[in-house]
Design an enzyme around this catalytic site. Structure first.
Site, mmCIF file in Angstrom:
data_model
loop_
_atom_site.group_PDB
_atom_site.id
_atom_site.type_symbol
_atom_site.label_atom_id
_atom_site.label_comp_id
_atom_site.label_asym_id
_atom_site.label_seq_id
_atom_site.Cartn_x
_atom_site.Cartn_y
_atom_site.Cartn_z
ATOM 1 N N GLY A 20 0.793 -1.237 0.000
ATOM 2 C CA GLY A 20 0.000 0.000 0.000
ATOM 3 C C GLY A 20 0.819 1.276 0.000
ATOM 4 C CB THR A 21 4.278 2.279 -1.021
ATOM 5 O OG1 THR A 21 4.318 1.754 -2.340
ATOM 6 C CG2 THR A 21 5.004 1.349 -0.073
ATOM 7 C CG ASN A 22 1.716 3.121 -5.672
ATOM 8 O OD1 ASN A 22 2.145 4.107 -6.263
ATOM 9 N ND2 ASN A 22 2.318 1.940 -5.685
ATOM 10 C CG LEU A 108 -10.919 -6.041 -11.161
ATOM 11 C CD1 LEU A 108 -10.846 -4.528 -11.182
ATOM 12 C CD2 LEU A 108 -11.756 -6.531 -9.985
ATOM 13 C CG HIS A 129 1.097 -2.615 -15.634
ATOM 14 N ND1 HIS A 129 1.149 -3.764 -14.859
ATOM 15 C CD2 HIS A 129 1.852 -2.868 -16.726
ATOM 16 C CE1 HIS A 129 1.907 -4.652 -15.473
ATOM 17 N NE2 HIS A 129 2.345 -4.137 -16.597
ATOM 18 C CG ASP A 169 -1.417 -5.099 -16.309
ATOM 19 O OD1 ASP A 169 -2.081 -4.486 -15.457
ATOM 20 O OD2 ASP A 169 -0.766 -6.130 -16.043
ATOM 21 C CD GLU A 198 4.644 1.610 -9.031
ATOM 22 O OE1 GLU A 198 4.375 0.712 -9.809
ATOM 23 O OE2 GLU A 198 4.703 1.424 -7.798
HETATM 24 C C1 GAR Z 1 3.113 -1.428 -7.559
HETATM 25 O O1 GAR Z 1 4.419 -1.536 -8.050
HETATM 26 C C2 GAR Z 1 2.113 -1.517 -8.697
HETATM 27 O O2 GAR Z 1 2.565 -0.888 -9.861
HETATM 28 C C3 GAR Z 1 2.012 -3.013 -8.883
HETATM 29 O O3 GAR Z 1 1.972 -3.500 -7.565
HETATM 30 C C4 GAR Z 1 2.776 -2.662 -6.724
HETATM 31 C C5 GAR Z 1 1.985 -2.320 -5.480
HETATM 32 O O4 GAR Z 1 2.783 -1.635 -4.545
HETATM 33 N N1 GAR Z 1 0.844 -3.381 -9.623
HETATM 34 C C6 GAR Z 1 0.834 -4.315 -10.574
HETATM 35 O O5 GAR Z 1 1.801 -4.994 -10.848
HETATM 36 C C7 GAR Z 1 -0.489 -4.496 -11.307
HETATM 37 N N2 GAR Z 1 -0.326 -5.277 -12.499
HETATM 38 P P1 GAR Z 1 2.138 -0.963 -3.247
HETATM 39 O O6 GAR Z 1 1.245 -2.023 -2.603
HETATM 40 O O7 GAR Z 1 3.298 -0.624 -2.370
HETATM 41 O O8 GAR Z 1 1.369 0.237 -3.684
#
Ligand code: GAR
Length: 214
Positions: A20-22, A108, A129, A169, A198
């Site tokens: 969940g850093t994003n 999904l 992505h 994606d 990101e």
């Molecule tokens: C991120 O790098 C995102 O781009 C990737 O999962 C990670 C989640 O990081 N998503 C995918 O690969 C989707 N195809 P986070 O949990 O620290 O936000």
């Protein structure tokens, strides 16, 4: 708050599966005033141990856990398609203007996407992505880009925020960012550079969509 101000509020439901850093980047941007009309109504995870749930709780955001496997085992006639329908129904209760997949690692189903495409009010679903459009769809995109660089197939990588369609994606691109790869990089270094980019790009994409709503 007046009713006209409430109408301008841009509610998000954020779907996560892990760290969940994003999600944290969105929370921080809201707290810093960088996403002025944005509010996160709920964070939903398909994994009960996703650390992102703790980040949401710390920010006093409502959380829900909706795991696929226990749903499938929970009754007759349940499958991935009905899971998609039920997840969509759960999200609808929060009346989002935008659904953000921020590291949500389940594919999904059309049943999910139809709910937001064909029923009113229409709600966009966007995904982050970690690769440029048309490259490295699916899991482990950063590692695959790193290997492609080492094999001389690419000179840089990047990431995108795009609207979600049935194809994995893929879908209308909202924002992209290029990320350099250097000869001395390890996979850890590249991952770190990707995540930092990101966090900035996802917030910018949400800002762009929230402003077009004003
Ligand atoms: C991120 O790098 C995102 O781009 C990737 O999962 C990670 C989640 O990081 N998503 C995918 O690969 C989707 N195809 P986070 O949990 O620290 O936000």
């Amino acid at each position: 708050m007046s009713s006209s101000e409430i109408n301008k509020e841009f509610n998000l439901v954020v779907l996560i599966s892990g760290n969940g850093t994003n999600l944290q980047a969105i929370i921080d941007a809201i707290e810093n005033g960088n996403l002025p009309n944005v509010k996160i109504s709920a964070v939903i995870s398909n994994k009960s141990d996703a650390f992102g749930l703790k980040r949401a709780e710390k920010a006093s955001i409502e959380t829900k856990v909706f795991p696929l496997q226990s749903y499938l085992k929970g009754g007759e006639g349940r499958d991935r398609s009905t899971y998609g329908t039920e997840l969509a129904k759960l999200i609808r209760t929060y009346q989002p203007k935008l659904i953000v997949l921020a590291g949500f690692m389940l594919i999904l189903t059309p049943s999910f996407l139809n709910e937001f495409e064909n029923n009113q009010p229409h709600v966009d679903v966007i995904n982050l992505h970690p690769a440029l459009p048309g490259q490295f769809a699916g899991a482990h995109a950063i590692q695959r880009a790193f290997e492609a660089y080492q094999n001389g197939q690419i000179k840089h990588t990047g990431l995108m925020v795009h609207k979600v369609i049935e194809e994995i994606d893929a879908g209308e691109v909202i924002m992209t960012a290029e990320v350099p790869i250097n000869a001395e990089d390890t996979l850890d270094i590249l991952e770190d550079r990707m995540h930092k980019t990101e966090h900035i790009t996802l917030v910018s994409a949400i800002k762009k969509l929230s402003q077009s709503h004003l």
